[in-house]
Motif scaffolding. Structure first.
Motif, PDB file in Angstrom:
ATOM      1  N   VAL A 115     -60.793 -10.243  20.090  1.00 26.15           N
ATOM      2  CA  VAL A 115     -59.793 -10.695  19.118  1.00 26.15           C
ATOM      3  C   VAL A 115     -59.288 -12.090  19.469  1.00 26.15           C
ATOM      4  N   PHE A 116     -59.021 -12.349  20.743  1.00 24.50           N
ATOM      5  CA  PHE A 116     -58.573 -13.687  21.137  1.00 24.50           C
ATOM      6  C   PHE A 116     -59.682 -14.723  20.931  1.00 24.50           C
ATOM      7  N   LEU A 117     -60.937 -14.332  21.137  1.00 23.86           N
ATOM      8  CA  LEU A 117     -62.051 -15.241  20.892  1.00 23.86           C
ATOM      9  C   LEU A 117     -62.158 -15.578  19.401  1.00 23.86           C
ATOM     10  N   ILE A 118     -62.027 -14.564  18.545  1.00 21.09           N
ATOM     11  CA  ILE A 118     -62.053 -14.798  17.097  1.00 21.09           C
ATOM     12  C   ILE A 118     -60.873 -15.675  16.685  1.00 21.09           C
ATOM     13  N   GLY A 119     -59.699 -15.377  17.231  1.00 22.40           N
ATOM     14  CA  GLY A 119     -58.523 -16.180  16.904  1.00 22.40           C
ATOM     15  C   GLY A 119     -58.691 -17.629  17.315  1.00 22.40           C
ATOM     16  N   PHE A 120     -59.305 -17.857  18.471  1.00 28.74           N
ATOM     17  CA  PHE A 120     -59.542 -19.225  18.927  1.00 28.74           C
ATOM     18  C   PHE A 120     -60.519 -19.950  18.001  1.00 28.74           C
ATOM     19  N   ILE A 121     -61.588 -19.267  17.602  1.00 28.20           N
ATOM     20  CA  ILE A 121     -62.559 -19.881  16.699  1.00 28.20           C
ATOM     21  C   ILE A 121     -61.908 -20.188  15.351  1.00 28.20           C
ATOM     22  N   CYS A 122     -61.129 -19.252  14.830  1.00 31.40           N
ATOM     23  CA  CYS A 122     -60.456 -19.480  13.547  1.00 31.40           C
ATOM     24  C   CYS A 122     -59.429 -20.603  13.658  1.00 31.40           C
ATOM     25  N   TRP A 123     -58.750 -20.684  14.774  1.00 32.65           N
ATOM     26  CA  TRP A 123     -57.765 -21.750  14.962  1.00 32.65           C
ATOM     27  C   TRP A 123     -58.448 -23.111  15.025  1.00 32.65           C
ATOM     28  N   ARG A 124     -59.606 -23.161  15.699  1.00 31.90           N
ATOM     29  CA  ARG A 124     -60.333 -24.425  15.813  1.00 31.90           C
ATOM     30  C   ARG A 124     -60.876 -24.890  14.460  1.00 31.90           C
ATOM     31  N   THR A 125     -61.226 -23.956  13.594  1.00 28.99           N
ATOM     32  CA  THR A 125     -61.770 -24.334  12.287  1.00 28.99           C
ATOM     33  C   THR A 125     -60.702 -24.331  11.201  1.00 28.99           C
ATOM     34  N   HIS A 126     -59.454 -24.065  11.552  1.00 23.73           N
ATOM     35  CA  HIS A 126     -58.340 -24.001  10.594  1.00 23.73           C
ATOM     36  C   HIS A 126     -58.645 -23.025   9.465  1.00 23.73           C
ATOM     37  N   HIS A 127     -59.125 -21.873   9.837  1.00 18.61           N
ATOM     38  CA  HIS A 127     -59.562 -20.893   8.850  1.00 18.61           C
ATOM     39  C   HIS A 127     -58.529 -19.797   8.606  1.00 18.61           C
ATOM     40  N   LEU A 128     -57.470 -19.742   9.394  1.00 20.44           N
ATOM     41  CA  LEU A 128     -56.475 -18.685   9.236  1.00 20.44           C
ATOM     42  C   LEU A 128     -55.653 -18.919   7.977  1.00 20.44           C
ATOM     43  N   VAL A 129     -55.485 -17.860   7.189  1.00 17.01           N
ATOM     44  CA  VAL A 129     -54.675 -17.938   5.980  1.00 17.01           C
ATOM     45  C   VAL A 129     -53.223 -17.707   6.376  1.00 17.01           C
ATOM     46  N   HIS A 130     -52.360 -18.640   6.020  1.00 14.54           N
ATOM     47  CA  HIS A 130     -50.959 -18.473   6.367  1.00 14.54           C
ATOM     48  C   HIS A 130     -50.100 -19.317   5.438  1.00 14.54           C
ATOM     49  N   SER A 131     -48.877 -18.933   5.360  1.00 15.78           N
ATOM     50  CA  SER A 131     -47.890 -19.750   4.664  1.00 15.78           C
ATOM     51  C   SER A 131     -46.887 -20.207   5.712  1.00 15.78           C
ATOM     52  N   PRO A 132     -46.279 -21.385   5.533  1.00 14.32           N
ATOM     53  CA  PRO A 132     -45.354 -21.883   6.559  1.00 14.32           C
ATOM     54  C   PRO A 132     -44.201 -20.915   6.847  1.00 14.32           C
ATOM     55  N   ASN A 133     -43.664 -20.283   5.820  1.00 20.35           N
ATOM     56  CA  ASN A 133     -42.562 -19.344   6.015  1.00 20.35           C
ATOM     57  C   ASN A 133     -43.018 -18.118   6.801  1.00 20.35           C
ATOM     58  N   HIS A 134     -44.213 -17.651   6.513  1.00 17.65           N
ATOM     59  CA  HIS A 134     -44.782 -16.492   7.191  1.00 17.65           C
ATOM     60  C   HIS A 134     -44.961 -16.774   8.680  1.00 17.65           C
ATOM     61  N   ILE A 135     -45.543 -17.906   9.010  1.00 21.20           N
ATOM     62  CA  ILE A 135     -45.765 -18.273  10.400  1.00 21.20           C
ATOM     63  C   ILE A 135     -44.443 -18.523  11.116  1.00 21.20           C
ATOM     64  N   ARG A 136     -43.479 -19.100  10.415  1.00 22.75           N
ATOM     65  CA  ARG A 136     -42.174 -19.363  11.026  1.00 22.75           C
ATOM     66  C   ARG A 136     -41.516 -18.059  11.476  1.00 22.75           C
ATOM     67  N   TRP A 137     -41.575 -17.035  10.644  1.00 20.18           N
ATOM     68  CA  TRP A 137     -40.967 -15.750  11.017  1.00 20.18           C
ATOM     69  C   TRP A 137     -41.732 -15.083  12.157  1.00 20.18           C
ATOM     70  N   LEU A 138     -43.058 -15.195  12.149  1.00 19.26           N
ATOM     71  CA  LEU A 138     -43.845 -14.630  13.246  1.00 19.26           C
ATOM     72  C   LEU A 138     -43.523 -15.328  14.571  1.00 19.26           C
ATOM     73  N   LEU A 139     -43.420 -16.644  14.538  1.00 13.73           N
ATOM     74  CA  LEU A 139     -43.096 -17.382  15.761  1.00 13.73           C
ATOM     75  C   LEU A 139     -41.684 -17.078  16.247  1.00 13.73           C
ATOM     76  N   LEU A 140     -40.757 -16.931  15.311  1.00 16.04           N
ATOM     77  CA  LEU A 140     -39.388 -16.579  15.693  1.00 16.04           C
ATOM     78  C   LEU A 140     -39.344 -15.195  16.346  1.00 16.04           C
ATOM     79  N   TRP A 141     -40.089 -14.259  15.791  1.00 16.81           N
ATOM     80  CA  TRP A 141     -40.150 -12.910  16.348  1.00 16.81           C
ATOM     81  C   TRP A 141     -40.794 -12.916  17.735  1.00 16.81           C
ATOM     82  N   LEU A 142     -41.873 -13.683  17.899  1.00 15.50           N
ATOM     83  CA  LEU A 142     -42.529 -13.768  19.199  1.00 15.50           C
ATOM     84  C   LEU A 142     -41.628 -14.461  20.228  1.00 15.50           C
TER      85      LEU A 142
END
Length: 126
Positions: free
Chosen positions: A54-81
C-alpha cells in the motif's frame, strides 16, 4: 509512455494488495508489555506485507499526481492525522501509539488509492 507504464504498475499493485489482504502476512518486530507486564496483541508491533504494498502504491501515485482529492478533503485528513500525532506524543506508551498512527496512515493511503484507481479494478477484484 512513462505515465501509462506507472499507471499499469499501480493497477497491478492494487490487484496484488487486494489479493493479499485476507492473508495479512506480518513480521513481528517487537512485543510491548501492556498491563501486568504481559504481552498482548494490542502491544505487538509488526509490519504487514500488504502495508508495504500500500505504501509503495501510494508513493507511485504521489509521484505521478494520480490521487483523486479535493483541497477540503485533504485538509481534514491532515488535521485528523495531526491530532493523532499529538495524541501519540503524550501517550503512556508512545511506541504503540506511533505504530497505530502508522496503521492509520496506511488505511488513509489505501482509501485514497481506492478512490483514484479505476472502479473496474476495484469491483472486478471483489
Amino acid at each position: 509512455m512513462r505515465k501509462t507504464l506507472l499507471h499499469s504498475w499501480t493497477d497491478r499493485l492494487v490487484w496484488v494488495a487486494i489479493f493479499l489482504l485476507p492473508w495479512q502476512t506480518r513480521w513481528i518486530i517487537r512485543m510491548v508489555p501492556m498491563t501486568n507486564n504481559q504481552n498482548t496483541e494490542y502491544g505487538t508491533i509488526s509490519l504487514y506485507g500488504t502495508m508495504i504494498i500500500v505504501f509503495l502504491i501510494g508513493f507511485i501515485c504521489w509521484r505521478t499526481h494520480h490521487l483523486v482529492h479535493s483541497p477540503n478533503h485533504i485538509r481534514w485528513l491532515l488535521l485528523w492525522l495531526a491530532w493523532l500525532a499529538l495524541a501519540a506524543i503524550w501517550s503512556i506508551m508512545p511506541e504503540v501509539s506511533w505504530y497505530y498512527f502508522l496503521l492509520t496512515v496506511a488505511a488513509v493511503t489505501y482509501y485514497l488509492i481506492v478512490r483514484s484507481v479505476s472502479p473496474l479494478v476495484v469491483v472486478s477484484s471483489l
